[in-house]
Design an enzyme around this catalytic site. Sequence first.
Site, short mmCIF file in Angstrom:
data_model
loop_
_atom_site.label_atom_id
_atom_site.label_comp_id
_atom_site.label_asym_id
_atom_site.label_seq_id
_atom_site.Cartn_x
_atom_site.Cartn_y
_atom_site.Cartn_z
N HIS A 1 -12.02 -4.28 9.63
CA HIS A 1 -12.10 -3.50 8.46
C HIS A 1 -13.22 -2.54 7.86
CE1 HIS A 1 -9.50 -6.70 6.80
NE2 HIS A 1 -10.19 -6.45 5.31
N GLU B 1 0.60 -1.30 -0.45
CA GLU B 1 -0.08 -0.01 0.14
C GLU B 1 1.24 1.00 0.05
OE1 GLU B 1 -0.92 -2.38 1.73
OE2 GLU B 1 -3.15 -3.13 1.47
#
Lengths: 330, 325
Positions: free
Chosen positions: A131, A62
Amino acid sequence: MSMSEMTYRDAINLALKEEMRRDPSVVVLGEDVALYEGSFKVTRGLLSEFGEERVKDTPISENTIVGVAVGAAMGGLRPVAELMTVNFALLAMDQIVNHMTKIHYMFGGQTVVPMTIRMPGGGGSQLGAQHSQSLETFFMHCPGMRVAYPATPADAKGLLKSAIRDNNPVIFLEHELLYNSKGEVPEDPEFLVPIGKAAVKRPGERVTIVAYARMTVLALQAAEELAKEGISCEVVDLRSLAPLDDDTVMASVKKTGRAVVVEECWRTCGLGAEIASRIFENCFDLLQAPVRRVSGLDVPMPYSRKIEKLCIPQAETIVQAVRDVVNGRY
Amino acid sequence: METKLRMVLPDQELLRLYEQMFLSREFEEHCAEQYTKGNITGFLHLYSGQEAVAVGATAGLHKEDYILSAYREHAQAIVRGADPKRVMAELFGKATGLCKGKGGSMHLFDPSLNFMGGYAIVGGQFPISVGLAFSAKYRNEDRITACFFGDGAVNQGTFHESLNWAQLWELPVLFICENNFYGIGTEVHRSSALASIHRRTCGYDIPSEKVDGMDVIAVYKAVKYAAEKVRETGRPYFIEAATYRFRGHSMADPGKYRSAAEHELWKSRDPLPGFAKRLLEEGIATRAALDAIEARCTVKVEEAVTFAEESPWPEDSEVREDIYV
């Protein structure tokens, strides 16, 4: 303006396609965006139309996804990077905060970083603590980046197109629970929603509800409910969190004299605190009640459906907060 | 056996390399003095000792090639062609500085020279280099990206992410590690499981080479070869230049973690007198010619200091400029 009904997901997809057709310097990169067509299928059809030179699957790296987009943007491209979910942005915070948003300033304005990071986020899908986060405040806090977070398909299309055309780095948040929501979207490929401009989504008289993204949808439901009780609410959808459109918020609060700010993020140091503070600074004389915040609960998101619900503002919590503010119960 | 200098480069070029090394050294030593006087503040990481790397490497690149570096980047910028006056003014925080006084020592940047920045987060420049290389490839430009970094940076995640990525996407990046053996005060053996840094690229199947970073000609030849390889294959290449900084990590660091014997050993390999000796021995320059070069550099740096001293501070209104385009 001719319109067609489509989902929030398809509106974002259309914005990407239109901008890629218009400008060959627009490229899309991210984990699983090409062959797999996106974890949430937002990039469906991109690879087949634009080819692998412009639609790039990346390693699960990322920080480097964002950094490569930064370099590519400095090199003259307009990258749109997707981080699979906003939660993974935490792995990329160095490139986002230390590089992407600082480069224009610290190099004395000699270069621009015209890039967009798309990130799905928000809670409510029983995905647990890692999440289901609403990290919008993290990005707002940092000068130099624009932050957009649309509530409707039309705004999603118009804001993303503006983001891609903007010469500043833009964080473009998408709410996972809104992907299937439908709305009328202008067909015009030049339809743009300016970044930094809020919208009054429902006019009203007695109280202003300030919201964004999915919270706007809930605020509109709450306003509908409250109208039945004779409480007229004005709903301001921020649409962009940075820069914050103070003018629209203050004009509304000056009219109604009351405000409820709804935020999905954690309450402590959340954007609700910032907006409430700005309302106090600008509208204190006109306020007929203290500003109320309706916030996400200050806990890591639990999995269980029953208690997850407690962590995210619901339409009923907004209804109750408005009743309290209107009836002088603080 | 050492190659004769004239077999590598013409005389004028060789003298230019010497001049650049001397200018870099002179610039840094004046920076130290200005720091002591309080004219330069903040962090100041000096390059003295490592000149052969910046000078040799830059000579091996094309002008169109991008260069990125870390926070010890004054020499890289000046050698690339940045005006020493404007670099010094930047260190003073003056409006005439390379970045209008907003960047400082660790954030020099000059896009007109394709000098794409000094970055002060260790390893931060790796992904940006990969992105610049991607943009160049996408636009079919004949330019490679040279990414300078220190031995400390190879333990950052971005190092591994970027090496993997550059090879995977077949991008023209030349990674140049300046191994000065210390990340601040931690010796490379105490931070890297494999201290032989160039060997770390085998995990990504990136060709690599180790070179004597105190020998400007060795660095030049290695980088020139590597840059041609990168251009030809469109793939990354890796060079480790073994070098040494004569000063501490920054001006705040007296460098007590290094022994006097070690320091002396490296001092004896100082790239400047070493190269001067070869120039004299091979009849490329006379002592008088070198003296003239040195004097010219000193004047240049003194002029830079005067320029920085006399330059105006940024206007207060500048503080809010350049946040957004």
